[in-house]
Motif scaffolding. Structure first.
Motif, PDB file in Angstrom:
ATOM      1  N   PRO C 187      24.605  35.450  34.585  1.00 12.62           N
ATOM      2  CA  PRO C 187      23.747  36.488  35.161  1.00 12.62           C
ATOM      3  C   PRO C 187      22.671  36.986  34.208  1.00 12.62           C
ATOM      4  N   LEU C 209      33.225  41.030  38.511  1.00 10.91           N
ATOM      5  CA  LEU C 209      33.195  39.963  39.509  1.00 10.91           C
ATOM      6  C   LEU C 209      34.127  38.825  39.104  1.00 10.91           C
ATOM      7  N   ALA C 212      37.815  39.849  39.198  1.00 13.14           N
ATOM      8  CA  ALA C 212      38.273  39.946  40.587  1.00 13.14           C
ATOM      9  C   ALA C 212      38.510  38.552  41.151  1.00 13.14           C
ATOM     10  N   GLY C 213      37.572  37.658  40.894  1.00 13.43           N
ATOM     11  CA  GLY C 213      37.697  36.301  41.410  1.00 13.43           C
ATOM     12  C   GLY C 213      38.914  35.596  40.831  1.00 13.43           C
ATOM     13  N   SER C 218      40.400  32.329  45.412  1.00 14.04           N
ATOM     14  CA  SER C 218      39.522  32.407  46.574  1.00 14.04           C
ATOM     15  C   SER C 218      40.175  31.612  47.692  1.00 14.04           C
TER      16      SER C 218
ATOM     17  N   ARG D 106      29.097  30.320  53.457  1.00 14.05           N
ATOM     18  CA  ARG D 106      29.460  29.552  52.274  1.00 14.05           C
ATOM     19  C   ARG D 106      28.653  28.250  52.199  1.00 14.05           C
ATOM     20  N   ALA D 183      24.557  36.169  40.025  1.00 12.03           N
ATOM     21  CA  ALA D 183      25.849  35.526  39.769  1.00 12.03           C
ATOM     22  C   ALA D 183      25.899  34.135  40.396  1.00 12.03           C
ATOM     23  N   ALA D 205      31.918  26.480  43.036  1.00  6.61           N
ATOM     24  CA  ALA D 205      32.685  27.470  42.288  1.00  6.61           C
ATOM     25  C   ALA D 205      31.972  28.809  42.250  1.00  6.61           C
ATOM     26  N   ASP D 208      32.187  30.513  45.673  1.00 13.08           N
ATOM     27  CA  ASP D 208      33.522  31.027  45.955  1.00 13.08           C
ATOM     28  C   ASP D 208      33.811  32.281  45.141  1.00 13.08           C
ATOM     29  N   LEU D 209      33.393  32.228  43.873  1.00 14.15           N
ATOM     30  CA  LEU D 209      33.642  33.391  43.029  1.00 14.15           C
ATOM     31  C   LEU D 209      32.929  34.619  43.585  1.00 14.15           C
ATOM     32  N   VAL D 210      31.676  34.437  43.943  1.00 10.87           N
ATOM     33  CA  VAL D 210      30.895  35.578  44.414  1.00 10.87           C
ATOM     34  C   VAL D 210      31.441  36.083  45.749  1.00 10.87           C
ATOM     35  N   ALA D 212      34.375  35.801  46.927  1.00  9.78           N
ATOM     36  CA  ALA D 212      35.655  36.472  46.697  1.00  9.78           C
ATOM     37  C   ALA D 212      35.425  37.874  46.167  1.00  9.78           C
ATOM     38  N   GLY D 213      34.535  37.980  45.192  1.00 15.19           N
ATOM     39  CA  GLY D 213      34.277  39.290  44.602  1.00 15.19           C
ATOM     40  C   GLY D 213      33.702  40.254  45.607  1.00 15.19           C
ATOM     41  N   ARG D 215      33.970  40.164  48.820  1.00 16.51           N
ATOM     42  CA  ARG D 215      34.895  40.452  49.917  1.00 16.51           C
ATOM     43  C   ARG D 215      35.916  41.498  49.480  1.00 16.51           C
ATOM     44  N   GLY D 217      35.783  43.406  46.800  1.00 18.06           N
ATOM     45  CA  GLY D 217      35.371  44.495  45.918  1.00 18.06           C
ATOM     46  C   GLY D 217      36.072  44.274  44.600  1.00 18.06           C
ATOM     47  N   SER D 218      35.881  45.175  43.681  1.00 19.96           N
ATOM     48  CA  SER D 218      36.631  45.043  42.432  1.00 19.96           C
ATOM     49  C   SER D 218      37.312  46.366  42.169  1.00 19.96           C
ATOM     50  N   ASP D 219      38.613  46.328  42.087  1.00 21.67           N
ATOM     51  CA  ASP D 219      39.352  47.586  42.046  1.00 21.67           C
ATOM     52  C   ASP D 219      39.468  48.179  40.646  1.00 21.67           C
TER      53      ASP D 219
END
Lengths: 221, 221, 221, 221
Positions: C187, C209, C212-213, C218, D106, D183, D205, D208-210, D212-213, D215, D217-219
């Motif tokens: 990034p 990100l 989380a991934g 996924s 996707r 990203a 990849a 999928d990473l993005v 997933a992130g 979807r 969120g990041s807790d």
DNA sequence: TATGAATGAGTGTTCATTCAT
DNA sequence: TATGAATGAACACTCATTCAT
């Protein structure tokens, strides 16, 4: 030293130009659009201006074309080369008229010299002269034309006044008039070489010196 | 107006001249290969020759390099720009020495004027002058240097002789000496403008005219 | 990405340099003055600075010489060519140290990324990177060295933190760690390409990100 | 990132473009010889090729002229300076069209990223990018144009797809889309910096990473 | 060792001129 | 006739590199 009026005799000195000149039937104007006289004049004027302000080699035909609002090719259509163009431009120079004869030798000489100085300053004459001198080895026509159109006519004017004075008995009968003419004009050049501007009153001083010398003769010779 | 002898004070105006100062026998000679004095001289000579024969803009550094048998870079090592080089070349001009004072005003003046004419002819002086005049608007240093190195010293010489004559009472005490100097030198320029060569005897005639004028004064003023 | 301390290992990557290296009798220092280590360092530093600020082809050895206060020849004495010098300069780059391990994966990753960004900005890193990319076809050693000295060490640091996190079970055991490292650093580059400066908080966002991934996996693959 | 078809809107930023405006069928075609469109195209193509393979400063207009089979002057007739030419060459880059919208977020993202990578490889994009980065301090127009013509349009494409996904509720409503775009693209740059070629499957990849992130969120934030 | 001189190849750019429309 | 395109030759200047001291 002023640009001649366009339309009268401006074709002088245009060496390889006239495609029409060889045509049969003088008077027939030939087919196609005639060449624009305005453009002729505009080009010559622009060329002369640039010659004085930039010098021969530093000026470019593109600049002339732009200043005259024509294309470069239009210039080449009329004059084969750069030298041809500038030769023609110098050929279009014209002397100012003689001052009204007043019978007063001293006043007439001063008037001619002051007009000379004024003209030189008006058209950046010393730069133009410099250009012609600098180009003498390479393009001798420039200096030749400058002489023919400006220097010699001015000298003839001065000489004429001196001859009248001689006839009137104001100066010695055996006076060297060519030398006197150079003595009248010379101080201007010498002053310029010393300081880019003549001493004030230079013309008066030169005339007085010359008249005194011619009147008295010189007893040391 | 002669090129100064290389090695004696010619380093004026040489920007990148490095650590050497031209003084002989100074023990420390600086590190590295010494700069070739022959090349210095050859470059300046070639530059001055070409300046007179081709003019500022028409001459090229390649020509100088070829004439001086060095590479263009060698020139640029010594002088940053073309103007720098030619300025230095003009700065290397040197006036001839004053003639031996004989006490004869007329003879001394004539000698100075004839030396002037001879020098001008030897170095193509009028072309050089023309170049400097033509470049005045663009590279005023040239004309300035020409003045400083050649015109003004010569004028000073003439003036000195005239001052001595005034002290001896040979000419009027209130005579305009600057004007007289211009009247002495001027005819040469005026003659050149008329015919590229002075009238024979111009110097004698100019001196006689001026001396007559200064002796008599002018009663018409 | 900082210049290595001078004197320690700076001779790396100096291909054709060491004239002494082949000498017999290791330990003998050889006759003559030893090469100045200060100059070595000054040259390399100047070279690196100029490489970043001007780029490979636009920088000149004269500039390096001036900045390092040595002569051009002194540079050529140590490195045969320009490429050699700059290769050596890049070889002298050194990574910053790893941050103190805190056990907090997220914090450690962010710290590394922010140090990365800070270093890039401090040494005009993107210009340096650009230069190496632009020269890839012509001088591939530059990019190779940049990788070896700066990119790969930084990646190894990030990977190490991720591996520890995997051992602690914070991320999936089959996670693609190389991909994760690229997702962390990428990034920054992408932001720079969009606007010459990263979005504020980019490092935090990237770490979140990625974590989380890697934590969730996924489910669409 | 492909060279635009010549003749359609490619005249942007061409300073001396003359009177023609590219509109077909306009009766008046202007005087004089028309400018060769083939040469236009050949020059721009050669310029772009050389820019990518040699970089800004290492490429020369002579090389461009030779590659395009024209004279150097022909280039200067169209673009005043080297920077103008290369700016125009970059300006002639054109983004590929958006992929047909399939409704599959996707797949669409992956298609865009793979087209991005393919284009970069086809035109030696990383060298081009490197050149623009390296020149940022000196010729910022290059990077600016690269952004405007290639980077930002590609980012807009990606963003559009993400926005549609958000509308469909596939990702969180408050997701940072700009960050997501970086990203997505970033790993390509990061991979290139590590090894001059992306990991296989990088696009998949990254997507999928993005996703997933976004979807989940990041807790941990 | 270190320096400064010297150089050949190459740079971007300008120009007078010729060509095609 | 008049235009703009096209060009070869030349320009001042810079550079990495080698040579002499």
């Amino acid at each position: 030293m002023t640009a001649a009026k366009p339309g009268a005799g401006t074709r002088d000195g245009k060496p390889g130009a006239g495609t029409r000149d060889g045509k049969p039937g003088a008077g027939t104007r030939g087919a196609g659009r005639p060449r624009s006289a305005e453009k002729d004049a505009a080009i010559l004027k622009a060329a002369l201006d640039l010659l004085a302000s930039h010098g021969y080699t530093r000026m470019s035909l593109s600049q002339v074309a732009e200043a005259a609002q024509v294309s470069k090719s239009t210039i080449h259509l009329r004059w084969k080369t750069k030298a041809d163009l500038l030769t023609a431009a110098l050929a279009a120079l014209r002397m100012a008229d003689a001052p009204a004869p007043s019978g007063d030798t001293r006043a007439e000489l001063i008037a001619i010299l002051e007009d000379f100085a004024a003209t030189v300053e008006r058209v950046r004459g010393m730069a133009l002269i410099g250009t012609c001198l600098a180009e003498e080895a390479h393009t001798p026509e420039l200096l030749a034309l400058l002489r023919e159109r400006t220097v010699l006519p001015r000298r003839a004017l001065l000489r004429q006044v001196l001859e009248q004075a001689r006839e009137r008995g104001e100066i010695l009968p055996d006076a060297d008039l060519e030398g006197a003419v150079s003595a009248l004009l010379g101080p201007y050049y010498a002053d310029y070489m010393a300081a880019s501007s003549p001493r004030s009153g230079w013309a008066r001083a030169a005339v007085d010196l010359v008249l005194a010398g011619l009147r008295a003769g010189s007893d040391t010779r």
